[in-house]
Write an enzyme that holds these catalytic residues in place. Structure first.
Site, PDB file in Angstrom:
ATOM      1  N   ARG A 154     144.960 -63.554  68.214  1.00  0.00           N
ATOM      2  CA  ARG A 154     143.789 -62.652  69.065  1.00  0.00           C
ATOM      3  C   ARG A 154     142.182 -63.581  68.826  1.00  0.00           C
ATOM      4  O   ARG A 154     141.377 -63.143  68.380  1.00  0.00           O
ATOM      5  CB  ARG A 154     143.747 -61.249  68.333  1.00  0.00           C
ATOM      6  CG  ARG A 154     144.662 -60.348  69.043  1.00  0.00           C
ATOM      7  CD  ARG A 154     144.107 -59.984  70.540  1.00  0.00           C
ATOM      8  NE  ARG A 154     145.127 -58.842  71.071  1.00  0.00           N
ATOM      9  CZ  ARG A 154     145.011 -57.618  70.818  1.00  0.00           C
ATOM     10  NH1 ARG A 154     143.713 -57.337  70.204  1.00  0.00           N
ATOM     11  NH2 ARG A 154     145.779 -56.737  71.329  1.00  0.00           N
TER      12      ARG A 154
ATOM     13  N   ARG B 273     136.415 -60.394  70.583  1.00  0.00           N
ATOM     14  CA  ARG B 273     135.103 -59.917  70.538  1.00  0.00           C
ATOM     15  C   ARG B 273     134.327 -60.372  69.273  1.00  0.00           C
ATOM     16  O   ARG B 273     133.187 -60.338  69.123  1.00  0.00           O
ATOM     17  CB  ARG B 273     135.020 -58.557  70.614  1.00  0.00           C
ATOM     18  CG  ARG B 273     135.311 -57.932  72.261  1.00  0.00           C
ATOM     19  CD  ARG B 273     135.634 -56.407  72.259  1.00  0.00           C
ATOM     20  NE  ARG B 273     136.830 -56.223  71.784  1.00  0.00           N
ATOM     21  CZ  ARG B 273     137.482 -55.064  71.862  1.00  0.00           C
ATOM     22  NH1 ARG B 273     136.944 -54.088  72.343  1.00  0.00           N
ATOM     23  NH2 ARG B 273     138.779 -54.763  71.274  1.00  0.00           N
TER      24      ARG B 273
ATOM     25  N   ARG C 214     131.893 -61.669  78.077  1.00  0.00           N
ATOM     26  CA  ARG C 214     132.395 -60.336  78.455  1.00  0.00           C
ATOM     27  C   ARG C 214     131.419 -59.325  78.879  1.00  0.00           C
ATOM     28  O   ARG C 214     131.635 -58.319  79.347  1.00  0.00           O
ATOM     29  CB  ARG C 214     132.945 -59.891  76.985  1.00  0.00           C
ATOM     30  CG  ARG C 214     133.602 -58.596  77.038  1.00  0.00           C
ATOM     31  CD  ARG C 214     134.965 -58.437  77.770  1.00  0.00           C
ATOM     32  NE  ARG C 214     135.480 -57.319  77.636  1.00  0.00           N
ATOM     33  CZ  ARG C 214     135.190 -55.981  78.101  1.00  0.00           C
ATOM     34  NH1 ARG C 214     134.178 -56.047  79.107  1.00  0.00           N
ATOM     35  NH2 ARG C 214     135.629 -54.978  77.730  1.00  0.00           N
TER      36      ARG C 214
ATOM     37  N   ASP D 172     146.888 -61.007  78.565  1.00  0.00           N
ATOM     38  CA  ASP D 172     147.198 -59.912  77.734  1.00  0.00           C
ATOM     39  C   ASP D 172     148.951 -59.401  77.873  1.00  0.00           C
ATOM     40  O   ASP D 172     149.279 -59.952  79.003  1.00  0.00           O
ATOM     41  CB  ASP D 172     146.394 -58.575  78.270  1.00  0.00           C
ATOM     42  CG  ASP D 172     146.657 -57.275  77.118  1.00  0.00           C
ATOM     43  OD1 ASP D 172     145.938 -57.576  75.911  1.00  0.00           O
ATOM     44  OD2 ASP D 172     147.575 -56.477  77.205  1.00  0.00           O
TER      45      ASP D 172
ATOM     46  N   TYR E 105     154.284 -49.133  75.810  1.00  0.00           N
ATOM     47  CA  TYR E 105     152.850 -48.688  76.623  1.00  0.00           C
ATOM     48  C   TYR E 105     153.498 -48.062  78.010  1.00  0.00           C
ATOM     49  O   TYR E 105     152.809 -47.373  78.655  1.00  0.00           O
ATOM     50  CB  TYR E 105     152.199 -49.988  76.969  1.00  0.00           C
ATOM     51  CG  TYR E 105     151.218 -50.257  75.687  1.00  0.00           C
ATOM     52  CD1 TYR E 105     150.268 -49.499  75.626  1.00  0.00           C
ATOM     53  CD2 TYR E 105     151.681 -51.488  74.918  1.00  0.00           C
ATOM     54  CE1 TYR E 105     149.262 -49.649  74.443  1.00  0.00           C
ATOM     55  CE2 TYR E 105     150.755 -51.821  73.964  1.00  0.00           C
ATOM     56  CZ  TYR E 105     149.719 -50.846  73.731  1.00  0.00           C
ATOM     57  OH  TYR E 105     148.792 -51.088  72.494  1.00  0.00           O
TER      58      TYR E 105
HETATM   59  O1  CP3 Z   1     145.865 -64.039  70.726  1.00  0.00           O
HETATM   60  C1  CP3 Z   1     145.157 -64.623  71.342  1.00  0.00           C
HETATM   61  O2  CP3 Z   1     143.852 -64.731  71.204  1.00  0.00           O
HETATM   62  C2  CP3 Z   1     145.363 -64.255  72.996  1.00  0.00           C
HETATM   63  C3  CP3 Z   1     145.180 -63.215  73.660  1.00  0.00           C
HETATM   64  C4  CP3 Z   1     145.923 -61.756  73.457  1.00  0.00           C
HETATM   65  C5  CP3 Z   1     145.255 -60.742  73.963  1.00  0.00           C
HETATM   66  N1  CP3 Z   1     145.983 -59.744  73.858  1.00  0.00           N
HETATM   67  C6  CP3 Z   1     143.803 -60.671  74.343  1.00  0.00           C
HETATM   68  C7  CP3 Z   1     143.105 -59.373  74.405  1.00  0.00           C
HETATM   69  C8  CP3 Z   1     146.942 -61.635  73.152  1.00  0.00           C
HETATM   70  C9  CP3 Z   1     148.090 -62.405  72.516  1.00  0.00           C
HETATM   71  C10 CP3 Z   1     147.165 -59.863  73.132  1.00  0.00           C
HETATM   72  C11 CP3 Z   1     148.353 -59.367  72.995  1.00  0.00           C
HETATM   73  C12 CP3 Z   1     148.600 -57.903  73.081  1.00  0.00           C
HETATM   74  N2  CP3 Z   1     147.806 -57.186  73.900  1.00  0.00           N
HETATM   75  C13 CP3 Z   1     149.247 -57.243  72.316  1.00  0.00           C
HETATM   76  C14 CP3 Z   1     150.283 -57.765  71.270  1.00  0.00           C
HETATM   77  C15 CP3 Z   1     149.755 -58.453  70.117  1.00  0.00           C
HETATM   78  C16 CP3 Z   1     148.937 -57.282  69.146  1.00  0.00           C
HETATM   79  O3  CP3 Z   1     147.832 -57.838  68.805  1.00  0.00           O
HETATM   80  O4  CP3 Z   1     149.464 -56.613  68.772  1.00  0.00           O
HETATM   81  C17 CP3 Z   1     149.159 -55.859  72.303  1.00  0.00           C
HETATM   82  C18 CP3 Z   1     149.702 -54.715  71.922  1.00  0.00           C
HETATM   83  C19 CP3 Z   1     148.160 -55.828  73.438  1.00  0.00           C
HETATM   84  C20 CP3 Z   1     147.652 -54.625  74.220  1.00  0.00           C
HETATM   85  C21 CP3 Z   1     146.210 -54.675  74.328  1.00  0.00           C
HETATM   86  N3  CP3 Z   1     145.141 -55.261  74.892  1.00  0.00           N
HETATM   87  C22 CP3 Z   1     145.328 -53.976  72.914  1.00  0.00           C
HETATM   88  C23 CP3 Z   1     145.890 -52.841  72.138  1.00  0.00           C
HETATM   89  C24 CP3 Z   1     143.655 -54.182  73.491  1.00  0.00           C
HETATM   90  C25 CP3 Z   1     142.779 -53.853  72.714  1.00  0.00           C
HETATM   91  C26 CP3 Z   1     142.025 -52.712  73.334  1.00  0.00           C
HETATM   92  C27 CP3 Z   1     140.689 -52.605  72.694  1.00  0.00           C
HETATM   93  O5  CP3 Z   1     139.507 -52.183  73.323  1.00  0.00           O
HETATM   94  O6  CP3 Z   1     140.489 -52.918  71.392  1.00  0.00           O
HETATM   95  C28 CP3 Z   1     144.111 -55.281  74.516  1.00  0.00           C
HETATM   96  C29 CP3 Z   1     142.658 -55.701  74.964  1.00  0.00           C
HETATM   97  C30 CP3 Z   1     142.472 -57.240  74.670  1.00  0.00           C
HETATM   98  N4  CP3 Z   1     143.676 -58.101  74.667  1.00  0.00           N
HETATM   99  C31 CP3 Z   1     141.377 -57.729  74.145  1.00  0.00           C
HETATM  100  C32 CP3 Z   1     141.622 -59.164  73.893  1.00  0.00           C
HETATM  101  C33 CP3 Z   1     140.766 -60.157  73.628  1.00  0.00           C
HETATM  102  C34 CP3 Z   1     140.079 -57.053  74.030  1.00  0.00           C
HETATM  103  C35 CP3 Z   1     139.635 -57.076  75.531  1.00  0.00           C
HETATM  104  C36 CP3 Z   1     138.028 -56.735  75.375  1.00  0.00           C
HETATM  105  O7  CP3 Z   1     137.321 -57.790  75.338  1.00  0.00           O
HETATM  106  O8  CP3 Z   1     137.594 -55.718  75.523  1.00  0.00           O
END
Ligand code: CP3
Length: 347
Positions: free
Chosen positions: A25, A29, A38, A74, A151
């Site tokens: 990640r 943010r 964003r 994502d 999910y």
């Molecule tokens: O690693 C990286 O930098 C690459 C990008 C990446 C994102 N999500 C960007 C993201 C990767 C590899 C993921 C994988 C992901 N997404 C997983 C598996 C890995 C893990 O961390 O467990 C899971 C379970 C998700 C599902 C998901 N997407 C969640 C739980 C969230 C967070 C929601 C929140 O509001 O906190 C996301 C959103 C997300 N994916 C963000 C990012 C940068 C945040 C989006 C924002 O800017 O609001």
């Protein structure tokens, strides 16, 4: 000095005194430059606009000189491309409007046009590849079948996974149909990423650890193995990293997987994980992400501890956190961690 792809080479067996490093990640943010973009776009718009996805992917690589660039996207783009309606709700995370609750719901999932529907991802990968310096390794990724299924069936993040586990226990055939469809979609998706320029593939299995070892072995492992074996057959040149979070209870079962790297959370010592995994993999990890909220002395102590354990691994080490970096993490703490890694005394 010749610039090498340290991350890729480590997965192919080369050893370095200072391990390659990136952060799960890493584009997100906690970075002010991410927050600035964003403010103007919602998250899915960022994912679906290749120029923005590329720009954001490069932010942490430029800021911290990471060895790896991970595609900005994502895991939930795949269920969306299969026809599910996805929303990111502020404060709640990802939500599917109509979670899968019946066999009919699962039968309706479409995998025919998946390549076309996810072409925005492949375009982003192409752009990133063109913009990256040659010593950086481009990591493509997707979610593991059960993490996506969780999910899709629960509808959002869940505490006890009652819907998912009920489906597994009470209607195993429908669950198997869902897993088969996911594996097939994932193979097409991963292949598209590699054709567009991804050099390493990671499989995020954030929810591997919600199962007892015997349930994981019976219901989940066969699909992980099928996905990995098929990818290895179709993409033999591309190293694979499997990240099964919370899986230390069944590491011996994973020791025969045909992957190059295994992601380790912070619940095991790397050296113990290595033994219990049969000394078969490069290990990636495993600093607790919350260490970045501690004082510098603690960051230094823990980073050095992970580096020392990493030096003793049979196949090599990629430095990373044990899970994704948290949005509130101080950027200066990331810099401190990297400073310690790069200055580490390698005797
Ligand atoms: O690693 C990286 O930098 C690459 C990008 C990446 C994102 N999500 C960007 C993201 C990767 C590899 C993921 C994988 C992901 N997404 C997983 C598996 C890995 C893990 O961390 O467990 C899971 C379970 C998700 C599902 C998901 N997407 C969640 C739980 C969230 C967070 C929601 C929140 O509001 O906190 C996301 C959103 C997300 N994916 C963000 C990012 C940068 C945040 C989006 C924002 O800017 O609001």
């Amino acid at each position: 000095m010749q610039k090498e792809k340290k991350l890729l080479n480590t997965l192919k067996g080369k050893r370095y005194e200072i391990p390659p490093v990136w952060i799960m990640r890493q584009a997100g943010r906690y970075l002010p430059q991410y927050r600035k973009i964003r403010e103007k776009y919602d998250f899915m718009t960022m994912c679906k606009t290749p120029e923005i996805a590329c720009q954001v992917t490069l932010q942490p690589v430029d800021e911290f000189n990471m060895d790896g660039a991970i595609l900005f996207s994502d895991i939930l783009t795949v269920p969306e491309a299969m026809g599910m309606k996805l929303e990111f709700v502020e404060g709640k995370g990802p939500v599917f409007e109509n979670p899968l609750r019946t066999r009919e719901d699962i039968e309706k999932l479409e995998i025919k046009d998946i390549e076309e529907k996810l072409s925005y991802v492949f375009e982003a990968v192409r752009l990133i590849r063109m913009s990256l310096f040659e010593d950086k390794t481009l990591i493509g990724f997707a979610g593991a079948p059960i993490t996506l299924a969780s999910y899709m069936v629960e509808g959002s993040a869940s505490r006890n996974y009652v819907y998912l586990k009920s489906l597994i226990y009470n209607d195993t055939r429908s669950f198997n149909l869902l897993m088969d469809k996911l594996v097939n979609a994932l193979i097409v998706y991963y292949r598209g990423q590699v054709e567009a320029g991804a050099e390493v593939l990671m499989i995020f299995d954030t929810f591997a650890g919600i199962f007892s070892p015997s349930d994981y072995e019976m219901y989940i492992y066969p699909y992980v193995k099928k996905l990995i074996d098929t990818l290895k057959k179709k993409l033999p040149e591309t190293p694979l990293i499997y990240f099964p979070r919370g899986a230390s209870g069944f590491y011996p079962l994973l020791s025969q997987l045909n992957v190059d790297g295994l992601g380790i959370d912070w619940f095991s010592r790397l050296t113990d994980a290595d033994k219990r995994l049969g000394q078969n993999f490069v290990l990636q990890g495993n600093l607790d992400p919350v260490i970045l909220f501690a004082d510098y002395e603690i960051i230094e102590r823990e980073t050095k501890r992970v580096l020392e354990e990493g030096k003793k691994l049979s196949k090599g080490h990629i430095f990373n956190l044990g899970h994704g970096i948290l949005p509130q993490s101080p950027v200066d703490s990331v810099k401190k961690m990297l400073e310690v890694i790069r200055a580490h005394n390698t005797d």
